[in-house]
Design a protein around this motif. Structure first.
Motif, PDB file in Angstrom:
ATOM      1  N   UNK A   4       0.049  -1.438   3.816  1.00  0.00           N
ATOM      2  CA  UNK A   4      -0.126   0.007   3.609  1.00  0.00           C
ATOM      3  C   UNK A   4       0.700   0.532   2.443  1.00  0.00           C
ATOM      4  N   UNK A   5       1.659  -0.255   1.984  1.00  0.00           N
ATOM      5  CA  UNK A   5       2.433   0.115   0.797  1.00  0.00           C
ATOM      6  C   UNK A   5       1.638  -0.130  -0.479  1.00  0.00           C
ATOM      7  N   UNK A   6       0.567  -0.915  -0.397  1.00  0.00           N
ATOM      8  CA  UNK A   6      -0.198  -1.290  -1.590  1.00  0.00           C
ATOM      9  C   UNK A   6      -1.647  -0.828  -1.580  1.00  0.00           C
ATOM     10  N   UNK A   7      -2.190  -0.562  -0.418  1.00  0.00           N
ATOM     11  CA  UNK A   7      -3.590  -0.145  -0.318  1.00  0.00           C
ATOM     12  C   UNK A   7      -3.644   1.380  -0.292  1.00  0.00           C
ATOM     13  N   UNK A   8      -4.438   1.939  -1.199  1.00  0.00           N
ATOM     14  CA  UNK A   8      -4.589   3.391  -1.269  1.00  0.00           C
ATOM     15  C   UNK A   8      -6.054   3.769  -1.082  1.00  0.00           C
ATOM     16  N   UNK A  17     -13.189   4.110  -1.404  1.00  0.00           N
ATOM     17  CA  UNK A  17     -12.977   2.746  -0.899  1.00  0.00           C
ATOM     18  C   UNK A  17     -11.502   2.377  -1.031  1.00  0.00           C
ATOM     19  N   UNK A  18     -11.016   1.511  -0.160  1.00  0.00           N
ATOM     20  CA  UNK A  18      -9.621   1.076  -0.252  1.00  0.00           C
ATOM     21  C   UNK A  18      -9.369   0.339  -1.569  1.00  0.00           C
ATOM     22  N   UNK A  19      -8.382   0.805  -2.318  1.00  0.00           N
ATOM     23  CA  UNK A  19      -8.039   0.236  -3.619  1.00  0.00           C
ATOM     24  C   UNK A  19      -6.600  -0.280  -3.603  1.00  0.00           C
ATOM     25  N   UNK A  20      -6.283  -1.019  -4.627  1.00  0.00           N
ATOM     26  CA  UNK A  20      -4.941  -1.565  -4.775  1.00  0.00           C
ATOM     27  C   UNK A  20      -4.090  -0.625  -5.620  1.00  0.00           C
ATOM     28  N   UNK A  26     -10.857  -2.610  -5.935  1.00  0.00           N
ATOM     29  CA  UNK A  26     -10.951  -2.414  -4.495  1.00  0.00           C
ATOM     30  C   UNK A  26     -10.569  -3.685  -3.732  1.00  0.00           C
ATOM     31  N   UNK A  27     -10.256  -3.474  -2.463  1.00  0.00           N
ATOM     32  CA  UNK A  27     -10.021  -4.602  -1.562  1.00  0.00           C
ATOM     33  C   UNK A  27     -11.270  -5.477  -1.548  1.00  0.00           C
ATOM     34  N   UNK A  28     -12.431  -4.853  -1.505  1.00  0.00           N
ATOM     35  CA  UNK A  28     -13.694  -5.592  -1.507  1.00  0.00           C
ATOM     36  C   UNK A  28     -13.814  -6.477  -2.750  1.00  0.00           C
ATOM     37  N   UNK A  29     -13.440  -5.960  -3.909  1.00  0.00           N
ATOM     38  CA  UNK A  29     -13.501  -6.759  -5.140  1.00  0.00           C
ATOM     39  C   UNK A  29     -12.697  -8.043  -4.979  1.00  0.00           C
ATOM     40  N   UNK A  30     -11.469  -7.900  -4.511  1.00  0.00           N
ATOM     41  CA  UNK A  30     -10.586  -9.060  -4.368  1.00  0.00           C
ATOM     42  C   UNK A  30     -11.159 -10.045  -3.351  1.00  0.00           C
ATOM     43  N   UNK A  31     -11.582  -9.542  -2.206  1.00  0.00           N
ATOM     44  CA  UNK A  31     -12.140 -10.426  -1.179  1.00  0.00           C
ATOM     45  C   UNK A  31     -13.398 -11.125  -1.663  1.00  0.00           C
ATOM     46  N   UNK A  32     -14.205 -10.423  -2.428  1.00  0.00           N
ATOM     47  CA  UNK A  32     -15.425 -11.029  -2.967  1.00  0.00           C
ATOM     48  C   UNK A  32     -15.110 -12.181  -3.905  1.00  0.00           C
ATOM     49  N   UNK A  60      -4.401  -9.031   4.251  1.00  0.00           N
ATOM     50  CA  UNK A  60      -3.836  -8.423   5.462  1.00  0.00           C
ATOM     51  C   UNK A  60      -4.668  -7.228   5.918  1.00  0.00           C
ATOM     52  N   UNK A  61      -5.104  -6.415   4.969  1.00  0.00           N
ATOM     53  CA  UNK A  61      -5.942  -5.254   5.276  1.00  0.00           C
ATOM     54  C   UNK A  61      -7.224  -5.706   5.978  1.00  0.00           C
ATOM     55  N   UNK A  62      -7.867  -6.732   5.423  1.00  0.00           N
ATOM     56  CA  UNK A  62      -9.112  -7.239   6.003  1.00  0.00           C
ATOM     57  C   UNK A  62      -8.874  -7.810   7.401  1.00  0.00           C
ATOM     58  N   UNK A  63      -7.779  -8.535   7.577  1.00  0.00           N
ATOM     59  CA  UNK A  63      -7.468  -9.100   8.890  1.00  0.00           C
ATOM     60  C   UNK A  63      -7.215  -7.992   9.907  1.00  0.00           C
ATOM     61  N   UNK A  64      -6.502  -6.961   9.499  1.00  0.00           N
ATOM     62  CA  UNK A  64      -6.217  -5.853  10.401  1.00  0.00           C
ATOM     63  C   UNK A  64      -7.495  -5.106  10.760  1.00  0.00           C
ATOM     64  N   UNK A  65      -8.350  -4.916   9.792  1.00  0.00           N
ATOM     65  CA  UNK A  65      -9.622  -4.237  10.045  1.00  0.00           C
ATOM     66  C   UNK A  65     -10.480  -5.062  11.010  1.00  0.00           C
TER      67      UNK A  65
END
Length: 74
Positions: A4-8, A17-20, A26-32, A60-65
């Motif tokens: 949560x310190x890095x995802x905005x 969308x959740x960004x870095x 986005x988080x999606x970009x990285x995961x993709x 971590x964001x994806x795992x928590x979601x």
């Protein structure tokens, strides 16, 4: 590290969308990219503004979601 310190999430940026760190990545970009087989180092090479901790925060964001989704469904 707490992701949560890095995802905005900003309504006017990338449609909320959740960004870095307020970047347009986005988080999606990285995961993709990781999902296509790119290594963390390759992602970092392609996006010099990212830090290794940003990639870990996306994971971590994806795992928590995922955990939250399964908890809500039970």
């Amino acid at each position: 590290m707490d992701y949560r310190d890095r995802i905005t999430i900003e309504p006017g940026k990338r449609s909320g969308k959740p960004c870095i760190r307020g970047l347009r990545i986005t988080v999606y970009d990285i995961l993709s990219y990781l999902g296509t087989g790119m290594s963390v180092d390759e992602v970092l090479d392609d996006f010099p503004t990212l830090e290794r901790a940003d990639v870990l925060a996306a994971l971590q964001f994806a795992a928590d979601r995922e955990r939250t989704t399964w908890t809500a469904a039970a």
